[in-house]
Design a protein around this motif. Structure first.
Motif, PDB file in Angstrom:
ATOM      1  N   UNK A  33       0.829  -1.201   0.000  1.00 27.08           N
ATOM      2  CA  UNK A  33       0.000   0.000   0.000  1.00 27.08           C
ATOM      3  C   UNK A  33       0.868   1.257   0.000  1.00 27.08           C
ATOM      4  N   UNK A  34       1.904   1.276   0.832  1.00 24.52           N
ATOM      5  CA  UNK A  34       2.780   2.448   0.895  1.00 24.52           C
ATOM      6  C   UNK A  34       3.519   2.669  -0.420  1.00 24.52           C
ATOM      7  N   UNK A  35       3.929   1.586  -1.066  1.00 23.08           N
ATOM      8  CA  UNK A  35       4.615   1.710  -2.350  1.00 23.08           C
ATOM      9  C   UNK A  35       3.658   2.215  -3.437  1.00 23.08           C
ATOM     10  N   UNK A  36       2.404   1.791  -3.364  1.00 27.45           N
ATOM     11  CA  UNK A  36       1.410   2.304  -4.315  1.00 27.45           C
ATOM     12  C   UNK A  36       1.249   3.814  -4.161  1.00 27.45           C
ATOM     13  N   UNK A  37       1.114   4.251  -2.921  1.00 33.53           N
ATOM     14  CA  UNK A  37       0.993   5.690  -2.658  1.00 33.53           C
ATOM     15  C   UNK A  37       2.250   6.410  -3.142  1.00 33.53           C
TER      16      UNK A  37
ATOM     17  N   UNK B  54       4.348   5.484  -5.538  1.00 32.94           N
ATOM     18  CA  UNK B  54       4.378   5.515  -7.004  1.00 32.94           C
ATOM     19  C   UNK B  54       3.507   6.639  -7.544  1.00 32.94           C
ATOM     20  N   UNK B  55       2.345   6.810  -6.940  1.00 34.74           N
ATOM     21  CA  UNK B  55       1.431   7.867  -7.374  1.00 34.74           C
ATOM     22  C   UNK B  55       2.014   9.257  -7.123  1.00 34.74           C
ATOM     23  N   UNK B  56       2.890   9.361  -6.114  1.00 27.00           N
ATOM     24  CA  UNK B  56       3.490  10.656  -5.764  1.00 27.00           C
ATOM     25  C   UNK B  56       4.920  10.793  -6.280  1.00 27.00           C
ATOM     26  N   UNK B  57       5.382   9.813  -7.038  1.00 22.31           N
ATOM     27  CA  UNK B  57       6.736   9.871  -7.568  1.00 22.31           C
ATOM     28  C   UNK B  57       7.811   9.666  -6.525  1.00 22.31           C
ATOM     29  N   UNK B  58       7.491   8.892  -5.491  1.00 23.06           N
ATOM     30  CA  UNK B  58       8.430   8.641  -4.392  1.00 23.06           C
ATOM     31  C   UNK B  58       8.733   7.153  -4.326  1.00 23.06           C
ATOM     32  N   UNK B  59      10.008   6.794  -4.279  1.00 13.46           N
ATOM     33  CA  UNK B  59      10.421   5.402  -4.165  1.00 13.46           C
ATOM     34  C   UNK B  59      10.441   5.007  -2.689  1.00 13.46           C
ATOM     35  N   UNK B  60       9.690   3.976  -2.332  1.00 14.12           N
ATOM     36  CA  UNK B  60       9.573   3.545  -0.947  1.00 14.12           C
ATOM     37  C   UNK B  60      10.377   2.267  -0.731  1.00 14.12           C
TER      38      UNK B  60
ATOM     39  N   UNK C 253       2.807  12.629   1.452  1.00 13.57           N
ATOM     40  CA  UNK C 253       1.945  13.651   2.049  1.00 13.57           C
ATOM     41  C   UNK C 253       1.302  13.137   3.344  1.00 13.57           C
ATOM     42  N   UNK C 254       1.320  13.935   4.380  1.00 14.20           N
ATOM     43  CA  UNK C 254       0.691  13.567   5.653  1.00 14.20           C
ATOM     44  C   UNK C 254      -0.788  13.933   5.601  1.00 14.20           C
ATOM     45  N   UNK C 255      -1.522  13.157   4.813  1.00 14.10           N
ATOM     46  CA  UNK C 255      -2.947  13.416   4.603  1.00 14.10           C
ATOM     47  C   UNK C 255      -3.760  12.288   5.240  1.00 14.10           C
ATOM     48  N   UNK C 256      -4.783  12.664   5.993  1.00  9.60           N
ATOM     49  CA  UNK C 256      -5.587  11.656   6.689  1.00  9.60           C
ATOM     50  C   UNK C 256      -6.209  10.649   5.725  1.00  9.60           C
ATOM     51  N   UNK C 257      -6.623  11.117   4.556  1.00 11.97           N
ATOM     52  CA  UNK C 257      -7.249  10.208   3.592  1.00 11.97           C
ATOM     53  C   UNK C 257      -6.298   9.080   3.196  1.00 11.97           C
ATOM     54  N   UNK C 258      -5.004   9.381   3.125  1.00  9.29           N
ATOM     55  CA  UNK C 258      -4.030   8.351   2.787  1.00  9.29           C
ATOM     56  C   UNK C 258      -3.820   7.400   3.970  1.00  9.29           C
TER      57      UNK C 258
END
Length: 238
Positions: free
Chosen positions: A29-33, A35-41, A80-85
């Motif tokens: 899940x974190x890697x999906x988020x 990828x969507x934000x252009x961040x390698x986890x 992003x520190x967003x509650x929805x995420x």
């Protein structure tokens, strides 16, 4: 005399980490988020951050607590520190997968033993996990049911009282788990016979599970559920 696998009536199981691959679920899940934000986890780095955040003083019940955890670890991951995420991470628990050997092993073990789930997860998540595992459990205990989490001895006491209501004792239970901290150490202190499923035997560190202060040598030790089921099968054939 040491007990044999044939001596037990019940197998009690940790669920998350032993039967359900929560580390892969979290990191996926974190890697999906990412990828969507252009961040390698990095998965192991994310698990280390999760482990630290999960046991802060303001901890809540799991998996609802993943919303708070995400908000704590997101800045360090560059997300992003967003509650929805955070809610997305929490809800990912509904689709976490079983380890490849879990379903078949549990089905095989259920032919011989009564299987009891003992999970620090909330009831809503446990119902998803149980379905993923083929609903193999004779009884299940969650954080909602017990009002606490392992390694609190009070959690185990609920299980002891249950088997006592059926005319059995804790001596009739083999406790099966991967977490030295949550399960193996405390089950030994409570006088239970235990079985360590060393899921991370090919990996370094403790991943998403807190490191124990002291290592407890288990009564039985396997690196997979399949190996446990095979060992029980060999005893049955003997």
């Amino acid at each position: 005399m040491p007990k044999s696998l044939a001596d037990f009536k019940y197998l009690s199981f940790d669920v998350v980490g032993t039967l359900i691959d929560f580390e892969s679920g979290l990191t996926h899940c974190l890697k999906q988020i990412g990828t969507e934000r252009g961040v390698d986890i990095d998965g192991e780095a994310a698990l280390a951050l999760y482990r630290k955040a999960r046991y802060l003083p303001d901890v809540g019940l799991f998996p609802d607590d993943l919303v708070r955890v995400y908000l704590v670890i997101a800045p360090d991951l560059g997300l992003p520190a967003e509650r929805a995420l955070g809610e997305r991470l929490r809800d990912s628990a509904k689709s976490w997968k079983a380890f490849p050997d879990s379903v078949q092993a549990l089905a095989q073990l259920a032919k011989r033993y009564k299987l009891i789930a003992m999970t620090n997860a909330q009831r809503w998540a446990f119902e998803c996990f149980s379905e993923e595992l083929g609903n193999p459990f004779y009884q299940g205990f969650t954080a909602d049911d017990t009002g606490t989490e392992k390694p609190d001895p009070a959690f185990f006491q609920h299980v002891f009282e249950f088997v006592q209501s059926e005319g059995s004792t804790k001596d009739d239970i083999l406790h099966v788990a991967q977490s030295q901290y949550h399960d193996i150490g405390i089950s030994r202190k409570l006088g239970m016979t235990n079985c360590w499923i060393e899921r991370r035997h090919a990996q370094k560190g403790y991943g998403g599970t807190i490191e124990p202060e002291n290592f407890t040598k288990p009564d039985f030790h396997f690196t997979s559920m399949a190996a446990l089921a095979d060992a029980v099968g060999e005893k049955s054939d003997a």
